[in-house]
Structures are given as structure tokens and as C-alpha cells.
Write a protein that holds these residues in place. Structure first.
Motif, PDB file in Angstrom:
ATOM      1  N   THR A   1       6.915   5.524   2.029  1.00  0.00           N
ATOM      2  CA  THR A   1       5.449   5.633   2.020  1.00  0.00           C
ATOM      3  C   THR A   1       4.762   4.280   1.878  1.00  0.00           C
ATOM      4  O   THR A   1       3.539   4.215   1.868  1.00  0.00           O
ATOM      5  CB  THR A   1       4.959   6.550   0.879  1.00  0.00           C
ATOM      6  OG1 THR A   1       5.241   5.932  -0.377  1.00  0.00           O
ATOM      7  CG2 THR A   1       5.593   7.926   0.960  1.00  0.00           C
TER       8      THR A   1
ATOM      9  N   GLN B   1      -7.486  -3.477   2.696  1.00  0.00           N
ATOM     10  CA  GLN B   1      -7.065  -2.739   1.502  1.00  0.00           C
ATOM     11  C   GLN B   1      -7.161  -3.619   0.263  1.00  0.00           C
ATOM     12  O   GLN B   1      -7.594  -3.171  -0.790  1.00  0.00           O
ATOM     13  CB  GLN B   1      -5.642  -2.222   1.670  1.00  0.00           C
ATOM     14  CG  GLN B   1      -5.522  -1.138   2.713  1.00  0.00           C
ATOM     15  CD  GLN B   1      -4.102  -0.938   3.187  1.00  0.00           C
ATOM     16  OE1 GLN B   1      -3.270  -1.835   3.117  1.00  0.00           O
ATOM     17  NE2 GLN B   1      -3.821   0.249   3.711  1.00  0.00           N
TER      18      GLN B   1
ATOM     19  N   ALA C   1       0.900   4.933   0.818  1.00  0.00           N
ATOM     20  CA  ALA C   1       0.135   5.926   1.568  1.00  0.00           C
ATOM     21  C   ALA C   1       0.116   7.291   0.873  1.00  0.00           C
ATOM     22  O   ALA C   1      -0.844   8.041   1.021  1.00  0.00           O
ATOM     23  CB  ALA C   1       0.698   6.071   2.978  1.00  0.00           C
TER      24      ALA C   1
ATOM     25  N   TYR D   1       0.857  -1.186   0.000  1.00  0.00           N
ATOM     26  CA  TYR D   1       0.000   0.000   0.000  1.00  0.00           C
ATOM     27  C   TYR D   1       0.890   1.231   0.000  1.00  0.00           C
ATOM     28  O   TYR D   1       1.811   1.348   0.808  1.00  0.00           O
ATOM     29  CB  TYR D   1      -0.896  -0.001   1.241  1.00  0.00           C
ATOM     30  CG  TYR D   1      -1.782   1.211   1.342  1.00  0.00           C
ATOM     31  CD1 TYR D   1      -2.869   1.368   0.497  1.00  0.00           C
ATOM     32  CD2 TYR D   1      -1.513   2.201   2.269  1.00  0.00           C
ATOM     33  CE1 TYR D   1      -3.682   2.483   0.580  1.00  0.00           C
ATOM     34  CE2 TYR D   1      -2.321   3.322   2.364  1.00  0.00           C
ATOM     35  CZ  TYR D   1      -3.397   3.456   1.520  1.00  0.00           C
ATOM     36  OH  TYR D   1      -4.198   4.565   1.600  1.00  0.00           O
TER      37      TYR D   1
ATOM     38  N   THR E   1      -0.167   7.969  -2.335  1.00  0.00           N
ATOM     39  CA  THR E   1      -1.169   8.020  -3.406  1.00  0.00           C
ATOM     40  C   THR E   1      -2.471   7.310  -3.024  1.00  0.00           C
ATOM     41  O   THR E   1      -3.426   7.339  -3.775  1.00  0.00           O
ATOM     42  CB  THR E   1      -0.634   7.358  -4.688  1.00  0.00           C
ATOM     43  OG1 THR E   1      -0.341   5.978  -4.409  1.00  0.00           O
ATOM     44  CG2 THR E   1       0.598   8.063  -5.198  1.00  0.00           C
ATOM     45  N   LYS E   2      -2.458   6.671  -1.848  1.00  0.00           N
ATOM     46  CA  LYS E   2      -3.605   5.895  -1.357  1.00  0.00           C
ATOM     47  C   LYS E   2      -4.004   4.820  -2.356  1.00  0.00           C
ATOM     48  O   LYS E   2      -5.173   4.590  -2.630  1.00  0.00           O
ATOM     49  CB  LYS E   2      -4.775   6.815  -1.024  1.00  0.00           C
ATOM     50  CG  LYS E   2      -4.440   7.783   0.076  1.00  0.00           C
ATOM     51  CD  LYS E   2      -5.586   8.670   0.434  1.00  0.00           C
ATOM     52  CE  LYS E   2      -5.112   9.612   1.539  1.00  0.00           C
ATOM     53  NZ  LYS E   2      -6.038  10.677   1.773  1.00  0.00           N
ATOM     54  N   ARG E   3      -2.976   4.150  -2.906  1.00  0.00           N
ATOM     55  CA  ARG E   3      -3.194   3.102  -3.898  1.00  0.00           C
ATOM     56  C   ARG E   3      -2.484   1.827  -3.470  1.00  0.00           C
ATOM     57  O   ARG E   3      -1.462   1.873  -2.794  1.00  0.00           O
ATOM     58  CB  ARG E   3      -2.653   3.531  -5.257  1.00  0.00           C
ATOM     59  CG  ARG E   3      -3.354   4.745  -5.822  1.00  0.00           C
ATOM     60  CD  ARG E   3      -2.641   5.333  -6.999  1.00  0.00           C
ATOM     61  NE  ARG E   3      -2.697   4.461  -8.168  1.00  0.00           N
ATOM     62  CZ  ARG E   3      -2.036   4.697  -9.288  1.00  0.00           C
ATOM     63  NH1 ARG E   3      -1.268   5.767  -9.390  1.00  0.00           N
ATOM     64  NH2 ARG E   3      -2.132   3.884 -10.302  1.00  0.00           N
ATOM     65  N   THR E   4      -3.040   0.714  -3.915  1.00  0.00           N
ATOM     66  CA  THR E   4      -2.431  -0.590  -3.684  1.00  0.00           C
ATOM     67  C   THR E   4      -1.787  -1.034  -4.988  1.00  0.00           C
ATOM     68  O   THR E   4      -2.376  -0.887  -6.053  1.00  0.00           O
ATOM     69  CB  THR E   4      -3.502  -1.611  -3.257  1.00  0.00           C
ATOM     70  OG1 THR E   4      -4.131  -1.118  -2.073  1.00  0.00           O
ATOM     71  CG2 THR E   4      -2.907  -2.960  -2.977  1.00  0.00           C
TER      72      THR E   4
END
Length: 65
Positions: free
Chosen positions: A48, A56, A14, A12, A16-19
């Protein structure tokens, strides 16, 4: 950053808040990630990243449907 990131690991980002799946580790301190459902790769800074949680991952897979 996860202590032992390997190519193919799911993490994950953090920032870009993407997996994403780790595609390349050669550009330290940045790591190349690709969305789980495919698409354009992006660069993430190692500080990050964290291991992908079940929550998630479920959210990411729900978006794939």
C-alpha cells in the motif's frame, strides 16, 4: 511499494491515506510508519506504500501549522 524503502524515507500509505516516515523494516511484509508531525506509529502493508509526492508532502506540512 517503493523499490528501495529505507528507514527515514517519507512514504504515502494509500490504505490509511496518511503520509509517514519509515521507522522500521524488520516486520516484512509490514512496515512501521510514524506521522511526520510526530505521534503514534502505525503498521502499513508494503503493497500500500508509494513514494510521497510533493503535493502530499505539502498537504501534510500545512496540517502541521
Amino acid at each position: 511499494m517503493p523499490s528501495r524503502v529505507t528507514v527515514g524515507a517519507v512514504v504515502y500509505d494509500a490504505a490509511t491515506k496518511r503520509t509517514g516516515r519509515v521507522m522500521d523494516l524488520l516486520w516484512s511484509p509490514r512496515i512501521v510508519l510514524r506521522p511526520l508531525k510526530g505521534g503514534v506509529e502505525w503498521w502499513a502493508h508494503c503493497h500500500t506504500l508509494s513514494p510521497c509526492t510533493t503535493h502530499q508532502l505539502q498537504g501534510e506540512l500545512t496540517q502541521c501549522q
